[in-house]
Design an enzyme around this catalytic site. Structure first.
Site, PDB file in Angstrom:
ATOM      1  N   ALA A  22       0.838  -1.426   0.089  1.00 36.10           N
ATOM      2  CA  ALA A  22       0.062   0.158   0.030  1.00 36.10           C
ATOM      3  C   ALA A  22       0.747   1.262  -0.082  1.00 36.10           C
ATOM      4  CB  ALA A  22      -0.925   0.023   1.173  1.00 36.10           C
TER       5      ALA A  22
ATOM      6  N   PRO B 108      -4.573  -5.574 -15.145  1.00 38.49           N
ATOM      7  CA  PRO B 108      -4.151  -4.373 -15.840  1.00 38.49           C
ATOM      8  C   PRO B 108      -2.995  -4.428 -16.742  1.00 38.49           C
ATOM      9  CG  PRO B 108      -3.639  -3.886 -13.695  1.00 38.49           C
ATOM     10  CD  PRO B 108      -4.167  -5.306 -13.664  1.00 38.49           C
TER      11      PRO B 108
ATOM     12  N   SER C  22      -2.672  -9.510 -14.375  1.00 38.56           N
ATOM     13  CA  SER C  22      -2.063  -8.674 -15.187  1.00 38.56           C
ATOM     14  C   SER C  22      -2.327  -9.111 -16.482  1.00 38.56           C
ATOM     15  CB  SER C  22      -0.383  -8.558 -15.073  1.00 38.56           C
ATOM     16  OG  SER C  22       0.202  -7.957 -16.081  1.00 38.56           O
TER      17      SER C  22
ATOM     18  N   PHE D 271       6.777   0.725 -11.301  1.00 35.68           N
ATOM     19  CA  PHE D 271       6.949  -0.692 -11.666  1.00 35.68           C
ATOM     20  C   PHE D 271       8.206  -0.987 -12.451  1.00 35.68           C
ATOM     21  CE2 PHE D 271       6.131  -3.946 -15.058  1.00 35.68           C
ATOM     22  CZ  PHE D 271       5.868  -5.031 -14.272  1.00 35.68           C
TER      23      PHE D 271
ATOM     24  N   TYR E 194       7.795 -13.322 -14.756  1.00 37.17           N
ATOM     25  CA  TYR E 194       6.925 -12.383 -14.388  1.00 37.17           C
ATOM     26  C   TYR E 194       5.520 -12.743 -14.826  1.00 37.17           C
ATOM     27  CZ  TYR E 194       3.995  -8.341 -13.572  1.00 37.17           C
ATOM     28  OH  TYR E 194       3.156  -7.509 -13.110  1.00 37.17           O
TER      29      TYR E 194
ATOM     30  N   THR F 187       3.721   3.517 -12.873  1.00 35.78           N
ATOM     31  CA  THR F 187       3.918   3.584 -11.270  1.00 35.78           C
ATOM     32  C   THR F 187       5.576   3.204 -11.306  1.00 35.78           C
ATOM     33  OG1 THR F 187       3.783   1.048 -11.428  1.00 35.78           O
ATOM     34  CG2 THR F 187       1.864   2.339 -10.926  1.00 35.78           C
TER      35      THR F 187
ATOM     36  N   ASP G 235       6.695  -7.602   5.219  1.00 34.79           N
ATOM     37  CA  ASP G 235       6.940  -8.208   3.790  1.00 34.79           C
ATOM     38  C   ASP G 235       6.048  -9.575   3.756  1.00 34.79           C
ATOM     39  OD1 ASP G 235       8.181  -9.412   1.759  1.00 34.79           O
ATOM     40  OD2 ASP G 235      10.120  -8.907   2.239  1.00 34.79           O
TER      41      ASP G 235
HETATM   42  C1  8X3 Z   1       2.093  -5.082 -15.561  1.00 39.03           C
HETATM   43  C2  8X3 Z   1       1.742  -5.204 -16.991  1.00 39.03           C
HETATM   44  O1  8X3 Z   1       2.758  -5.881 -19.478  1.00 39.03           O
HETATM   45  O2  8X3 Z   1       3.969  -3.953 -18.091  1.00 39.03           O
HETATM   46  O3  8X3 Z   1       1.788  -6.298 -14.817  1.00 39.03           O
HETATM   47  O4  8X3 Z   1       4.414  -6.162 -17.551  1.00 39.03           O
HETATM   48  S1  8X3 Z   1       3.267  -5.329 -17.986  1.00 39.03           S
END
Ligand code: 8X3
Length: 256
Positions: free
Chosen positions: A13, A186, A143, A193, A156, A191, A63
């Site tokens: 969060a 999504p 995802s 990410f 991933y 982000t 964690d």
């Molecule tokens: C994130 C989507 O396609 O950028 O889960 O890996 S992607």
């Protein structure tokens, strides 16, 4: 579903989709149980959530990969925070973008430990209480990568495919109870990410979003809120959402 004073537990969060989800539920007057590894960032989200109307915030430093810590955290929640109504299994990450046969095993461990095992530990700790209380909603963050693998992202993508099927299996196992199960899937979201994936390489991370208007974390938070606010008898199984510049995990339109 009226979310006023409902207890919403969100993992991961402190930033990104998790933080945006916390703020979206705050505006509905929910009580937020927020978990993350980064206490400082989490405190910022907590204070913003209170400003926006959260009926209370309880933050835990956690964690999700640590099985014992997860169980202890849930078991030892103060009584007034123990009856979780909504669980948002958001904590997740990607590490590296490498061919599988040359990839880093440590990266794989981190992704699988967080995205798959962490989600399972949290689910195993929280859902029994929902079944006993006869109410609850589990939202898992999947995802588009869980539907269609992309090059150099096998682990991933595999971890997100696992989330999709764990989501579907959990929904079957909860059949006959009022507990609902949703996966929110999504595509590209702006982000941290990619910054996390590339371990802080901002230039490489920026290239991922070049020429594309990605989803914002808030867009995903709104989808989560929508699924949760459905009447009690409605279970949204999956929501797949992308930017209009993205068709699936492989196909993008990039403006020159
Ligand atoms: C994130 C989507 O396609 O950028 O889960 O890996 S992607």
């Amino acid at each position: 579903m009226d979310l006023k004073r409902k207890i919403v537990f969100i993992t991961g969060a402190s930033a990104g989709i998790g933080a945006a989800t916390a703020l979206a539920f705050a505006a509905e007057g929910a009580r937020l149980l927020l978990a993350a590894r980064r206490a400082g960032k989490l405190a910022e989200v907590a204070s913003r959530a209170l400003e926006l109307g959260a009926a209370g915030v309880h933050s835990v430093h956690l964690d999700v990969c640590h099985r014992i810590a997860v169980q202890r955290t849930i078991d030892e929640l103060p009584e007034e925070w123990a009856q979780i109504d909504v669980l948002v299994n958001n904590a997740g990450l990607s590490r590296g973008l490498d061919k599988l046969y040359t990839g880093k095993v440590d990266d794989w461990e981190e992704m699988i430990d967080t995205n798959v095992k962490g989600l399972l530990y949290i689910t195993r700790s929280v859902v029994p209480g929902m079944v006993v209380r006869g109410r609850g909603h589990v939202v898992n963050l999947g995802s588009t990568a869980g539907d269609l693998a992309y090059p150099n992202g096998a682990v991933y993508c595999g971890s997100k495919a696992a989330v999709r099927l764990i989501n579907d299996g959990l929904r079957q196992d909860l059949l006959g109870t009022p507990v609902r199960v949703t996966s929110i899937e999504p595509g590209m979201v702006e982000t941290d990410f990619s910054l996390v994936r590339f371990r802080g390489d901002a230039e490489r991370a920026a290239k991922v979003y070049k020429g594309v208007t990605p989803l914002a974390a808030k867009d995903v938070a709104e989808a989560i809120l929508w699924a949760v606010k459905q009447p009690d008898h409605v279970n949204i199984a999956r929501v797949v959402l992308t930017s209009v510049h993205q068709a699936n995990s492989l196909l993008f339109h990039r403006e020159p």
